[in-house]
Design an enzyme around this catalytic site. Structure first.
Site, PDB file in Angstrom:
ATOM      1  N   ASP A  14      21.144  48.814  36.551  1.00  0.00           N
ATOM      2  CA  ASP A  14      21.185  49.942  35.574  1.00  0.00           C
ATOM      3  C   ASP A  14      21.929  49.570  34.056  1.00  0.00           C
ATOM      4  O   ASP A  14      22.619  50.542  33.710  1.00  0.00           O
ATOM      5  CB  ASP A  14      21.777  51.159  36.223  1.00  0.00           C
ATOM      6  CG  ASP A  14      20.946  51.563  37.292  1.00  0.00           C
ATOM      7  OD1 ASP A  14      20.172  51.305  37.595  1.00  0.00           O
ATOM      8  OD2 ASP A  14      21.295  52.709  37.896  1.00  0.00           O
ATOM      9  N   LYS A  99      14.004  53.280  39.587  1.00  0.00           N
ATOM     10  CA  LYS A  99      14.238  53.927  40.713  1.00  0.00           C
ATOM     11  C   LYS A  99      14.512  55.519  40.520  1.00  0.00           C
ATOM     12  O   LYS A  99      14.655  55.899  39.320  1.00  0.00           O
ATOM     13  CB  LYS A  99      15.528  53.507  41.356  1.00  0.00           C
ATOM     14  CG  LYS A  99      16.601  53.584  40.559  1.00  0.00           C
ATOM     15  CD  LYS A  99      17.894  52.764  41.279  1.00  0.00           C
ATOM     16  CE  LYS A  99      18.883  52.503  40.325  1.00  0.00           C
ATOM     17  NZ  LYS A  99      19.429  53.819  39.827  1.00  0.00           N
ATOM     18  N   CYS A 138      25.590  53.604  41.698  1.00  0.00           N
ATOM     19  CA  CYS A 138      24.255  52.649  41.728  1.00  0.00           C
ATOM     20  C   CYS A 138      24.619  51.269  42.162  1.00  0.00           C
ATOM     21  O   CYS A 138      24.012  50.967  43.202  1.00  0.00           O
ATOM     22  CB  CYS A 138      23.557  52.701  40.641  1.00  0.00           C
ATOM     23  SG  CYS A 138      22.729  54.225  40.448  1.00  0.00           S
TER      24      CYS A 138
HETATM   25  C1  VGL Z   1      24.193  56.191  37.977  1.00  0.00           C
HETATM   26  C2  VGL Z   1      25.029  58.357  38.054  1.00  0.00           C
HETATM   27  C3  VGL Z   1      23.618  58.801  37.820  1.00  0.00           C
HETATM   28  C4  VGL Z   1      24.218  55.176  38.159  1.00  0.00           C
HETATM   29  C5  VGL Z   1      22.829  56.869  38.146  1.00  0.00           C
HETATM   30  O1  VGL Z   1      23.320  54.058  37.968  1.00  0.00           O
HETATM   31  O2  VGL Z   1      25.387  54.513  38.883  1.00  0.00           O
HETATM   32  N1  VGL Z   1      25.239  57.088  37.871  1.00  0.00           N
HETATM   33  N2  VGL Z   1      22.598  58.032  37.820  1.00  0.00           N
END
Ligand code: VGL
Ligand code: ZN
Length: 351
Positions: A14, A99, A138
């Protein structure tokens, strides 16, 4: 030290604009600080499989505050915020895993609702190295799933960032507990691009080579020892033999000397015998002569006596001539009647 091989894959979680300062919708504090480190990992993984996950929400995602979720809208599909950070040097072959696309379902793990596990397996990956943001969301869920799916899982602790420090620490402990291995960039050594099978083969070949080498060494050592022993034995034996030869020669010499002495003695005694015999004969002959002479002298005396008595009988000489050794007698007689006695005497003295 960890060596990378063809079975190792890098998973970058991410690293999208919305999670990074300064413009992200849901920024992870100092999240951008790990970009250079991740780029270094990417360098290390050149030639290896590299995966990059992306939070990929629809506009009405369940995790957004509008729908009662905890987050502001972020990583909306095809938005600038959903793009990977520009400083991230993702290689051409990077595999992007999108995802949490289901509007009614949130998903923190890169494995959740994706084909990541399948893709990893298809690529023969058994070891994953995980970095990115956010540590306690994540990253944590991706790591735990990786472990769950049976991958050897390394957490790159210098290439992760969390939203909350405390929660991040806790998450790291959880990941460790689950079986993840915490490492840093410096723990990864130079690359060895070969599969586990190839490696095993190589190792087997190496082992065999080693065994062959050891065997050859042992044979060499043994043969050297044998040569040493044999030459030692030969030296010893030849010494003994030469000693024996010396002894034999000495003995032969002794024997020969003995034989020689014996034969010499024999010869000497024979010679002595012969000499003695000869002398005896000579003496005997001389004795005979003497006796003969004495007899003659006797006879001569007798004759002379008779001659004195019967002067006219001169023919007695003729009678003598008819007896044995006549000539001799004549010669002896001729030499003079006074001399014979003297001659015998001198012979006797010589003896
Ligand atoms: C994430 C909060 C919301 C992450 C993703 O990638 O850690 N955190 N969505
Ligand atoms: Zn999200």
């Amino acid at each position: 030290m960890i060596k990378l091989n063809k079975n190792s894959a890098l998973i970058i979680v991410d690293m999208q604009n919305d999670f990074l300062p300064p413009n992200g919708a849901l920024p992870v504090p100092d999240g951008d600080k790990v970009i250079p480190v991740i780029n270094q990992y990417i360098e290390k993984f050149k030639g290896n499989k590299i995966f990059a996950t992306a939070d990929w929400h629809p506009e009405n995602h369940i995790s957004f505050k509008e729908r009662g979720g905890p987050w502001p809208p972020h990583c909306i599909q095809n938005s600038k915020g959903a793009e990977f950070h520009n400083d991230l040097n993702l290689p051409d072959g990077v595999e992007v895993i999108k995802k949490a696309s289901d509007p009614d379902k949130d998903a923190y793990s890169g494995f959740e609702g994706t084909d990541l596990a399948q893709k990893l397996r298809e690529s023969g990956i058994d070891t994953v190295f995980i970095c990115g943001v956010a540590t306690e969301y994540c990253v944590k869920n991706t790591v735990l799933d990786a472990v769950k799916y049976g991958f050897r899982t390394y957490l790159l602790q210098d290439a992760i960032k969390g939203i909350d420090e405390k929660d991040s620490k806790k998450a790291i402990e959880e990941m460790k507990e689950a079986g993840a291995i915490l490492i840093q960039l410096k723990d990864i050594s130079e690359k060895d691009i070969s599969t586990r099978e190839e490696k095993k083969k190589k190792e087997r070949a190496k082992g065999q080579q080693q065994i062959v080498g050891q065997l050859a060494n042992k044979i060499k050592e043994a043969s050297e020892q044998i040569i040493k022993d044999v030459s030692k034995e030969i030296k010893k034996k030849s010494k003994e033999v030469s000693k024996d030869i010396g002894k034999i020669v000495k003995k032969s010499k002794k024997d020969l000397k003995k034989i020689f002495e014996r034969e010499k003695k024999k010869v000497e005694s024979k010679a002595a015998e012969f000499v003695a015999e000869t002398i005896k004969k000579v003496v005997e002959s001389l004795g005979g002569e003497k006796r003969g002479q004495q007899n003659k002298n006797k006879k001569i005396k007798e004759i002379k006596k008779i001659e004195k008595k019967n002067l006219p009988r001169v023919s007695s000489r003729g009678k003598e001539k008819k007896g044995k050794g006549g000539g001799k007698t004549m010669a002896t007689t001729k030499k003079g009647s006074a001399k014979p006695k003297q001659k015998a005497k001198s012979k006797k003295a010589k003896k």
